[in-house]
Design a protein around this motif. Structure first.
Motif, PDB file in Angstrom:
ATOM      1  N   THR A   1       1.860 -55.562 -94.145  1.00 51.74           N
ATOM      2  CA  THR A   1       1.277 -54.246 -93.888  1.00 51.74           C
ATOM      3  C   THR A   1      -0.167 -54.227 -94.383  1.00 51.74           C
ATOM      4  O   THR A   1      -0.575 -55.074 -95.182  1.00 51.74           O
ATOM      5  N   PRO A   2      -0.962 -53.250 -93.945  1.00 46.38           N
ATOM      6  CA  PRO A   2      -2.322 -53.125 -94.473  1.00 46.38           C
ATOM      7  C   PRO A   2      -2.347 -52.973 -95.992  1.00 46.38           C
ATOM      8  O   PRO A   2      -3.289 -53.435 -96.656  1.00 46.38           O
ATOM      9  N   GLU A   3      -1.322 -52.355 -96.551  1.00 37.34           N
ATOM     10  CA  GLU A   3      -1.259 -52.181 -98.005  1.00 37.34           C
ATOM     11  C   GLU A   3      -1.132 -53.522 -98.715  1.00 37.34           C
ATOM     12  O   GLU A   3      -1.680 -53.703 -99.815  1.00 37.34           O
ATOM     13  N   HIS A   4      -0.427 -54.459 -98.114  1.00 37.13           N
ATOM     14  CA  HIS A   4      -0.288 -55.781 -98.720  1.00 37.13           C
ATOM     15  C   HIS A   4      -1.632 -56.491 -98.796  1.00 37.13           C
ATOM     16  O   HIS A   4      -1.959 -57.123 -99.807  1.00 37.13           O
ATOM     17  N   LEU A   5      -2.418 -56.383 -97.741  1.00 40.99           N
ATOM     18  CA  LEU A   5      -3.756 -56.981 -97.750  1.00 40.99           C
ATOM     19  C   LEU A   5      -4.671 -56.234 -98.718  1.00 40.99           C
ATOM     20  O   LEU A   5      -5.492 -56.854 -99.411  1.00 40.99           O
ATOM     21  N   ALA A   6      -4.522 -54.921 -98.787  1.00 40.61           N
ATOM     22  CA  ALA A   6      -5.357 -54.134 -99.698  1.00 40.61           C
ATOM     23  C   ALA A   6      -5.091 -54.532-101.149  1.00 40.61           C
ATOM     24  O   ALA A   6      -6.028 -54.593-101.963  1.00 40.61           O
TER      25      ALA A   6
ATOM     26  N   GLU B   1       1.502 -62.962 -84.416  1.00 40.87           N
ATOM     27  CA  GLU B   1       1.485 -62.225 -85.684  1.00 40.87           C
ATOM     28  C   GLU B   1       0.706 -62.998 -86.760  1.00 40.87           C
ATOM     29  O   GLU B   1       0.025 -62.401 -87.595  1.00 40.87           O
ATOM     30  N   GLN B   2       0.837 -64.313 -86.710  1.00 40.92           N
ATOM     31  CA  GLN B   2       0.196 -65.155 -87.721  1.00 40.92           C
ATOM     32  C   GLN B   2      -1.327 -65.165 -87.605  1.00 40.92           C
ATOM     33  O   GLN B   2      -2.036 -65.110 -88.619  1.00 40.92           O
ATOM     34  N   LYS B   3      -1.831 -65.255 -86.385  1.00 43.12           N
ATOM     35  CA  LYS B   3      -3.275 -65.424 -86.203  1.00 43.12           C
ATOM     36  C   LYS B   3      -4.089 -64.255 -86.756  1.00 43.12           C
ATOM     37  O   LYS B   3      -5.064 -64.474 -87.490  1.00 43.12           O
ATOM     38  N   PRO B   4      -3.741 -62.989 -86.426  1.00 42.09           N
ATOM     39  CA  PRO B   4      -4.532 -61.885 -86.996  1.00 42.09           C
ATOM     40  C   PRO B   4      -4.480 -61.845 -88.522  1.00 42.09           C
ATOM     41  O   PRO B   4      -5.479 -61.503 -89.172  1.00 42.09           O
ATOM     42  N   LEU B   5      -3.333 -62.192 -89.096  1.00 45.15           N
ATOM     43  CA  LEU B   5      -3.210 -62.207 -90.550  1.00 45.15           C
ATOM     44  C   LEU B   5      -4.100 -63.287 -91.151  1.00 45.15           C
ATOM     45  O   LEU B   5      -4.780 -63.057 -92.167  1.00 45.15           O
ATOM     46  N   PHE B   6      -4.107 -64.449 -90.536  1.00 42.93           N
ATOM     47  CA  PHE B   6      -4.972 -65.539 -90.999  1.00 42.93           C
ATOM     48  C   PHE B   6      -6.434 -65.129 -90.892  1.00 42.93           C
ATOM     49  O   PHE B   6      -7.218 -65.293 -91.839  1.00 42.93           O
ATOM     50  N   MET B   7      -6.807 -64.549 -89.771  1.00 37.15           N
ATOM     51  CA  MET B   7      -8.196 -64.134 -89.571  1.00 37.15           C
ATOM     52  C   MET B   7      -8.611 -63.080 -90.597  1.00 37.15           C
ATOM     53  O   MET B   7      -9.735 -63.105 -91.108  1.00 37.15           O
ATOM     54  N   ALA B   8      -7.716 -62.166 -90.901  1.00 33.68           N
ATOM     55  CA  ALA B   8      -8.032 -61.123 -91.882  1.00 33.68           C
ATOM     56  C   ALA B   8      -8.303 -61.728 -93.250  1.00 33.68           C
ATOM     57  O   ALA B   8      -9.216 -61.289 -93.976  1.00 33.68           O
ATOM     58  N   GLN B   9      -7.528 -62.749 -93.606  1.00 31.92           N
ATOM     59  CA  GLN B   9      -7.722 -63.381 -94.912  1.00 31.92           C
ATOM     60  C   GLN B   9      -8.964 -64.271 -94.921  1.00 31.92           C
ATOM     61  O   GLN B   9      -9.655 -64.364 -95.941  1.00 31.92           O
ATOM     62  N   LEU B  10      -9.274 -64.890 -93.806  1.00 36.83           N
ATOM     63  CA  LEU B  10     -10.520 -65.650 -93.707  1.00 36.83           C
ATOM     64  C   LEU B  10     -11.714 -64.726 -93.905  1.00 36.83           C
ATOM     65  O   LEU B  10     -12.667 -65.049 -94.638  1.00 36.83           O
ATOM     66  N   LYS B  11     -11.668 -63.563 -93.267  1.00 36.10           N
ATOM     67  CA  LYS B  11     -12.761 -62.599 -93.393  1.00 36.10           C
ATOM     68  C   LYS B  11     -12.898 -62.117 -94.833  1.00 36.10           C
ATOM     69  O   LYS B  11     -14.005 -62.002 -95.372  1.00 36.10           O
ATOM     70  N   MET B  12     -11.766 -61.844 -95.467  1.00 39.11           N
ATOM     71  CA  MET B  12     -11.792 -61.369 -96.846  1.00 39.11           C
ATOM     72  C   MET B  12     -12.386 -62.422 -97.778  1.00 39.11           C
ATOM     73  O   MET B  12     -13.175 -62.114 -98.685  1.00 39.11           O
ATOM     74  N   ALA B  13     -12.025 -63.680 -97.549  1.00 35.98           N
ATOM     75  CA  ALA B  13     -12.557 -64.761 -98.380  1.00 35.98           C
ATOM     76  C   ALA B  13     -14.062 -64.874 -98.222  1.00 35.98           C
ATOM     77  O   ALA B  13     -14.794 -65.088 -99.206  1.00 35.98           O
ATOM     78  N   GLN B  14     -14.546 -64.733 -96.991  1.00 32.48           N
ATOM     79  CA  GLN B  14     -15.992 -64.783 -96.760  1.00 32.48           C
ATOM     80  C   GLN B  14     -16.697 -63.628 -97.460  1.00 32.48           C
ATOM     81  O   GLN B  14     -17.732 -63.820 -98.105  1.00 32.48           O
TER      82      GLN B  14
END
Length: 260
Positions: free
Chosen positions: A74-79, A109-122
């Motif tokens: 969920t978005p909360e998990h990423l937050a 489902e995996q790709k958007p989650l991976f991309m979100a974490q790549l963006k966060m790391a950057q």
């Protein structure tokens, strides 16, 4: 313990160990373990990573969501991850990536989650801990789409092709090896290991999984990184003390927040 050997386990899961973390880490110290990174894989795991970092001086952590959990994220998990990356002992983001070996979550489902974490790391200038299994093409595609400069990190438990290794090395990533490289039928992994530049080499256990020979089939512990290191040193024809120092320095260079 040989005080001249400082082995670093760059990838373990303390919350999954079959014995209390304190006793496991004490055994690790006796084996020459300098410090370890315990790796988050989801909401509950990430909270436990933070607790272990607070409890043990030799433990550092990484927060992330494993591709197996993509369908439940969920978005909360990423937050939660974003809110805790400033913790002084959180030194990386992950374990994140793509895994098409199992059907625990769908690629879409995996790709958007991976991309979100790549963006966060950057955005946070954090190194990544990447999991990629039978998803080489899509992993590289995601990295290419996300890369606006500054992507860095490690491909953990590397078992992909030599071609994949060369591509991710060209991108500036490190490769990490564990007990798999000691298995008799892991010739392809050792072929890659033989060609990895020493300044891009890291060691790990992935404890409690993937115990190295001669402990294969038994629960793994962070201190068993010493067995992995001794095997790798012999395979590469390097003195174990030299290899332990090289990998120690590599870990400090990549995971800049480690104070060891």
């Amino acid at each position: 313990m040989n005080p001249s050997l400082r082995w670093v386990d760059t990838h373990c899961h303390l919350e999954m160990l079959k014995e209390p973390a304190q006793s496991a880490l004490e055994k690790g110290t006796e084996a020459g373990l300098s410090h370890c990174l315990t790796i988050g894989t989801g909401p509950q795991s990430n909270a436990q990573v933070l607790a272990f970092c607070d409890q043990f001086p030799q433990v550092y952590g990484s927060l992330g969501i494993h591709p197996h959990q993509a369908g439940e994220t969920t978005p909360e998990h990423l937050a939660f991850i974003g809110e805790n990356l400033d913790h002084p002992k959180i030194v990386a983001l992950g374990e994140c990536g793509l895994d098409y070996h199992y059907d625990f979550s769908k690629p879409e489902e995996q790709k958007p989650l991976f991309m979100a974490q790549l963006k966060m790391a950057q955005e946070r200038n954090m190194p990544l801990v990447i999991h990629s299994r039978q998803a080489e093409e899509d992993t590289l595609e995601c990295l290419a789409q996300a890369d606006q400069g500054g992507l860095r990190g490690v491909f953990h438990s590397f078992t992909s092709s030599l071609e994949m290794a060369q591509k991710v090395l060209e991108l500036g990533f490190y490769l990490s090896f564990n007990g798999i490289c000691t298995f008799p039928r892991s010739e392809a992994v050792r072929e890659v290991l033989a060609k990895v530049p020493l300044d891009r080499l890291l060691l790990e256990t992935d404890a409690p999984y993937l115990s190295p020979v001669p402990l294969r089939g038994k629960p793994n512990l962070p201190g068993n990184v010493a067995l992995v290191g001794e095997f790798v040193a012999k395979f590469l024809g390097i003195d174990p003390q030299e290899l332990s120092q090289l990998c120690f320095e590599n870990s400090l260079k990549l995971f800049e927040g480690v104070n060891a």
